[in-house]
Design a protein around this motif. Structure first.
Motif, mmCIF file in Angstrom:
data_model
loop_
_atom_site.group_PDB
_atom_site.id
_atom_site.type_symbol
_atom_site.label_atom_id
_atom_site.label_comp_id
_atom_site.label_asym_id
_atom_site.label_seq_id
_atom_site.Cartn_x
_atom_site.Cartn_y
_atom_site.Cartn_z
ATOM 1 N N LYS A 281 85.770 32.297 84.838
ATOM 2 C CA LYS A 281 84.881 32.174 83.670
ATOM 3 C C LYS A 281 85.586 32.710 82.425
ATOM 4 O O LYS A 281 85.465 32.147 81.336
ATOM 5 N N ALA A 282 86.301 33.826 82.597
ATOM 6 C CA ALA A 282 87.027 34.426 81.462
ATOM 7 C C ALA A 282 88.090 33.459 80.932
ATOM 8 O O ALA A 282 88.245 33.294 79.720
ATOM 9 N N LEU A 283 88.804 32.796 81.843
ATOM 10 C CA LEU A 283 89.827 31.817 81.431
ATOM 11 C C LEU A 283 89.196 30.639 80.691
ATOM 12 O O LEU A 283 89.725 30.177 79.673
ATOM 13 N N CYS A 284 88.053 30.166 81.197
ATOM 14 C CA CYS A 284 87.338 29.071 80.511
ATOM 15 C C CYS A 284 86.894 29.523 79.119
ATOM 16 O O CYS A 284 86.986 28.767 78.150
ATOM 17 N N THR B 169 89.940 29.668 76.716
ATOM 18 C CA THR B 169 90.347 28.313 76.305
ATOM 19 C C THR B 169 89.354 27.719 75.310
ATOM 20 O O THR B 169 89.744 27.167 74.276
ATOM 21 N N ALA B 170 88.060 27.866 75.618
ATOM 22 C CA ALA B 170 87.019 27.325 74.732
ATOM 23 C C ALA B 170 87.086 27.985 73.353
ATOM 24 O O ALA B 170 86.918 27.327 72.323
ATOM 25 N N GLY B 171 87.362 29.296 73.342
ATOM 26 C CA GLY B 171 87.475 30.025 72.080
ATOM 27 C C GLY B 171 88.633 29.520 71.238
ATOM 28 O O GLY B 171 88.501 29.350 70.017
ATOM 29 N N ALA B 172 89.768 29.267 71.879
ATOM 30 C CA ALA B 172 90.947 28.772 71.156
ATOM 31 C C ALA B 172 90.684 27.388 70.564
ATOM 32 O O ALA B 172 91.024 27.113 69.408
ATOM 33 N N VAL C 176 93.032 34.101 68.035
ATOM 34 C CA VAL C 176 93.107 35.228 68.983
ATOM 35 C C VAL C 176 91.757 35.955 69.036
ATOM 36 O O VAL C 176 91.265 36.302 70.107
ATOM 37 N N ARG C 177 91.143 36.167 67.847
ATOM 38 C CA ARG C 177 89.820 36.811 67.806
ATOM 39 C C ARG C 177 88.808 35.981 68.585
ATOM 40 O O ARG C 177 88.007 36.505 69.360
ATOM 41 N N ALA C 178 88.838 34.656 68.367
ATOM 42 C CA ALA C 178 87.879 33.777 69.045
ATOM 43 C C ALA C 178 88.091 33.792 70.556
ATOM 44 O O ALA C 178 87.127 33.734 71.324
ATOM 45 N N MET C 179 89.360 33.890 70.976
ATOM 46 C CA MET C 179 89.631 33.952 72.421
ATOM 47 C C MET C 179 89.040 35.233 73.006
ATOM 48 O O MET C 179 88.399 35.209 74.062
ATOM 49 N N GLY C 180 89.217 36.350 72.291
ATOM 50 C CA GLY C 180 88.644 37.617 72.747
ATOM 51 C C GLY C 180 87.127 37.575 72.763
ATOM 52 O O GLY C 180 86.483 37.941 73.745
ATOM 53 N N LEU C 181 86.545 37.085 71.655
ATOM 54 C CA LEU C 181 85.087 37.039 71.528
ATOM 55 C C LEU C 181 84.476 36.137 72.598
ATOM 56 O O LEU C 181 83.500 36.509 73.256
ATOM 57 N N ASN C 182 85.060 34.969 72.777
ATOM 58 C CA ASN C 182 84.470 34.015 73.726
ATOM 59 C C ASN C 182 84.689 34.414 75.173
ATOM 60 O O ASN C 182 83.846 34.150 76.016
ATOM 61 N N MET C 183 85.819 35.073 75.447
ATOM 62 C CA MET C 183 86.014 35.593 76.801
ATOM 63 C C MET C 183 84.902 36.612 77.086
ATOM 64 O O MET C 183 84.243 36.558 78.127
ATOM 65 N N GLY C 184 84.666 37.531 76.124
ATOM 66 C CA GLY C 184 83.614 38.535 76.295
ATOM 67 C C GLY C 184 82.228 37.928 76.341
ATOM 68 O O GLY C 184 81.411 38.262 77.197
ATOM 69 N N ALA D 121 81.161 40.701 73.617
ATOM 70 C CA ALA D 121 81.745 39.884 72.544
ATOM 71 C C ALA D 121 82.238 40.781 71.410
ATOM 72 O O ALA D 121 83.333 40.588 70.871
ATOM 73 N N SER D 122 81.452 41.815 71.058
ATOM 74 C CA SER D 122 81.812 42.736 69.962
ATOM 75 C C SER D 122 83.035 43.565 70.321
ATOM 76 O O SER D 122 83.976 43.677 69.529
ATOM 77 N N VAL D 123 83.015 44.164 71.502
ATOM 78 C CA VAL D 123 84.115 45.047 71.923
ATOM 79 C C VAL D 123 85.432 44.274 72.008
ATOM 80 O O VAL D 123 86.483 44.760 71.580
ATOM 81 N N CYS D 124 85.379 43.065 72.559
ATOM 82 C CA CYS D 124 86.613 42.282 72.763
ATOM 83 C C CYS D 124 87.170 41.704 71.464
ATOM 84 O O CYS D 124 88.342 41.361 71.401
ATOM 85 N N SER D 125 86.320 41.577 70.425
ATOM 86 C CA SER D 125 86.794 40.829 69.251
ATOM 87 C C SER D 125 86.975 41.626 67.971
ATOM 88 O O SER D 125 87.673 41.186 67.064
ATOM 89 N N LEU D 126 86.353 42.833 67.848
ATOM 90 C CA LEU D 126 86.413 43.530 66.557
ATOM 91 C C LEU D 126 87.839 43.837 66.081
ATOM 92 O O LEU D 126 88.146 43.609 64.907
ATOM 93 N N PRO D 127 88.752 44.330 66.940
ATOM 94 C CA PRO D 127 90.111 44.594 66.431
ATOM 95 C C PRO D 127 90.735 43.348 65.797
ATOM 96 O O PRO D 127 91.375 43.437 64.746
#
Length: 299
Positions: free
Chosen positions: A109-112, A115-118, A176-184, A219-225
């Motif tokens: 799910k994290a990989l999907c 990818t979706a975020g990118a 990169v932010r979107a990949m982090g946010l969407n993975m989370g 989503a917040s923790v994975c993407s804020l940086p």
């Protein structure tokens, strides 16, 4: 054979449905969240606390300023959220098929989600750039203001002044932010729905609310940086010698780390969480309602 013909008779709707639903839920959520987003950008630009920023904006610029950049926010959702939620649905469906119909493990799910975020961020970057610039415009000295009237005026001006590739300025950190946010966001939501239903036995409404909250937090923790770096890159202006403060995302990350340590990347976390989590929650709640309505009318 009968199974192969079935999707054809349904037309294109089943293929575009995840994209339409994703974009619609994102746009509805944005209408509610836009004022908080304005305050978040101003805090990241160093204008004070949430309370002081809100008071100053109301006093100096009036209530309309909270919806500055709404056209860009809506276009961003129409491109970015349409692409990321639609492609996540399709990627997970394909993965479940490959998995013989069994639920996906968290890492898949994290990989999907990554990818979706990118995919979503690459498509949505021009609108995102216009949104950041429109929100930051009032904070610039009068001589440097761009005075974009709306998102389409902003896009035309950016292409005319800086060339078409300028629309993807900051695309690296945005992706990169979107990949982090969407993975989370995406992986934790699906995982939480399974947990709430199977382990806690919660009903539908409670499940959506609980899973949305968990999803918003991750989503917040994975993407804020990445969001912090992205905002710094997208708003930077050259100095008198034409030199930019950062050469790129990596340089910005290193200088930020050196100046303020790892916690500097979490500047404004409470406001960012209040901005991201409700948006994520509302996207899921609106999406759930849209799907229920469609089911009831046989779509």
């Amino acid at each position: 054979m009968g199974d192969e013909k079935k999707p054809k008779s349904a037309g294109v709707w089943p293929s575009i449905k995840p994209f339409v639903n994703g974009g619609t839920s994102g746009m509805l959520a944005t209408c509610v969240i836009q004022p908080v987003d304005m305050v978040k950008v101003r805090i990241q630009l160093g204008q004070g606390t949430a309370l002081s920023v809100t008071k100053n904006m109301l006093k100096q610029e009036g209530i309309g300023t909270f919806y500055k950049g709404l056209s860009a926010g809506l276009l961003r959702q129409a491109t970015y959220t349409t692409a990321r939620l639609g492609s996540f649905k399709i990627l997970t469906s394909k993965a479940v098929e490959a998995n013989d119909g069994k639920p996906l493990p968290l890492y898949q799910k994290a990989l999907c989600g990554l990818t979706a975020g990118a995919i979503g961020a690459t498509i949505g970057n021009p609108a995102d750039l216009a949104l950041i610039r429109m929100q930051a415009d009032a904070t610039l000295p009068a001589a440097q203001r761009r005075h974009y009237k709306n998102v389409f005026h902003a896009l035309v001006r950016i292409v005319a002044d800086e060339g078409v590739f300028a629309l993807w300025k900051g695309a690296g950190p945005t992706v990169v932010r979107a990949m982090g946010l969407n993975m989370g966001m995406l992986a934790s939501y699906d995982q939480s729905v399974e947990f709430c239903k199977d382990n806690l036995g919660l009903g539908e409404t409670a499940t959506v609310l609980a899973a949305s909250t968990v999803s918003g937090f991750f989503a917040s923790v994975c993407s804020l940086p990445f969001d912090y770096i992205k905002t710094q890159i997208q708003k930077m202006q050259p100095d008198a010698q034409g030199k930019y403060p950062y050469t790129g995302s990596f340089d910005c990350a290193l200088k930020t780390l050196k100046a303020g340590g790892p916690l500097k990347f979490y500047t404004g976390f409470p406001v960012y969480f209040v901005r991201i989590a409700p948006h994520v929650m509302m996207v899921w709640i609106f999406l759930n309602q849209i799907q229920k309505t469609q089911k009831s009318i046989g779509l």
